[in-house]
Motif scaffolding. Structure first.
Motif, PDB file in Angstrom:
ATOM      1  N   SER A  10       0.840  -1.203   0.000  1.00  0.00           N
ATOM      2  CA  SER A  10       0.000   0.000   0.000  1.00  0.00           C
ATOM      3  C   SER A  10       0.873   1.251   0.000  1.00  0.00           C
ATOM      4  CB  SER A  10      -0.937   0.003   1.211  1.00  0.00           C
ATOM      5  OG  SER A  10      -0.188   0.028   2.414  1.00  0.00           O
ATOM      6  N   GLN A  12       2.444   5.001  -1.538  1.00  0.00           N
ATOM      7  CA  GLN A  12       3.199   5.320  -2.750  1.00  0.00           C
ATOM      8  C   GLN A  12       4.465   6.072  -2.374  1.00  0.00           C
ATOM      9  OE1 GLN A  12       0.542   7.628  -5.158  1.00  0.00           O
ATOM     10  NE2 GLN A  12       0.039   9.050  -3.523  1.00  0.00           N
ATOM     11  N   GLU A  37       2.350   5.107   5.185  1.00  0.00           N
ATOM     12  CA  GLU A  37       1.908   4.922   3.801  1.00  0.00           C
ATOM     13  C   GLU A  37       1.439   6.202   3.113  1.00  0.00           C
ATOM     14  OE1 GLU A  37      -0.948   1.811   4.128  1.00  0.00           O
ATOM     15  OE2 GLU A  37      -2.458   3.073   5.092  1.00  0.00           O
ATOM     16  N   ARG A  41       5.730   3.887  -0.027  1.00  0.00           N
ATOM     17  CA  ARG A  41       5.089   2.625  -0.397  1.00  0.00           C
ATOM     18  C   ARG A  41       5.562   1.574   0.600  1.00  0.00           C
ATOM     19  NH1 ARG A  41       6.162  -0.811  -6.008  1.00  0.00           N
ATOM     20  NH2 ARG A  41       4.783  -2.581  -5.496  1.00  0.00           N
TER      21      ARG A  41
END
Length: 249
Positions: A10, A12, A37, A41
């Motif tokens: 989850s 990026q 998160e 990532r």
């Protein structure tokens, strides 16, 4: 033969990969990952025989567990990622860093050590295997987990026990053998070409700060969680998150 690992992925940004400790799972990180998160990532996996990953034989080495991780890394197409290993996960992290140094932007040992088991430690692994074979995984996990926390009455002790009960007996026995036979990897820390984060719990009764902070140097960052035993991801989640974000800036 490698094992196909269950994982969650989850967020990026820069990839951070998390390896749990013995009789743990990706659920060890469930409080920590939401704090990371929004900026990174985050990928957390279940080692073979733990959580939702099937056991794959009983006799294997730390190198085999590192190959499991490498297979997933390749599937995900990751490069320049950070690898974080808690306890057993730290032994795997060192092995991965030794084998695939060019893949990593940095790596971290969380309540772990580059030293191998001493003779007392090796004998303890043998006794643990015997305990699992004689009394089952439930009894073993219920005896093990409270020792990992500084505060034995911490509400998270029961949660960690429930996570541990998802470990297969053969997975636990296999991991014990792999830990017992692992080699000294202090040279991996000494010769690291990427940043390293060594993180210890001041109240850790399993792995002392001295064993975690075994190597010092310009690439080594040292952090101590003052109120933690062996389970900083439960005991001082926010401070651990701050250390990880600072390290991966």
């Amino acid at each position: 033969m490698t094992s196909k690992l269950s994982y969650i992925d989850s967020g990026q940004g820069t990839p951070l990969v998390f390896l749990h400790g013995f009789c743990g799972s990706k659920d060890y990180w469930q409080d920590l990952l939401p704090l990371l998160e929004s900026k990174r990532r985050v990928i957390a996996l279940d080692l073979r025989g733990h959580g939702d990953t099937e056991p794959n034989g009983k006799d294997y080495q730390i190198e085999d567990l590192a190959e499991d991780v490498h297979q997933l890394i390749e599937e995900l197409g990751l490069t320049d990622f950070y690898l974080f290993g808690h306890s057993l996960g730290g032994y795997i992290t060192l092995t991965y860093a030794d084998t695939y140094p060019d893949k990593l932007a940095g790596f971290s040992l969380i309540h772990s050590t580059a030293f191998p088991d001493d003779e007392k430690g090796k004998e303890g692994r043998v006794q643990a295997v015997q305990s699992i074979k004689e009394n089952g995984i439930k009894s073993f996990v219920e005896g093990l987990v409270p020792k990992l926390f500084a505060d034995k009455d911490n509400a998270d002790v029961e949660r960690a026990i429930q996570i541990g009960l998802n470990t297969s007996a053969s997975g636990a026995v296999g991991a014990l053998g792999a830990m017992r036979s692992r080699k000294d990897r202090n040279d991996v820390l000494k010769h690291a070409k990427v940043p390293v984060l060594l993180l210890a719990g001041e109240k850790d009764e399993v792995i002392s700060s001295e064993k975690t902070f075994s190597v010092h140097g310009p690439m080594i960052n040292e952090v101590t969680l003052k109120e933690s035993g062996h389970m900083g991801m439960f005991e001082e989640t926010e401070k651990l998150a701050e250390a990880i974000l600072a390290f991966t800036e």
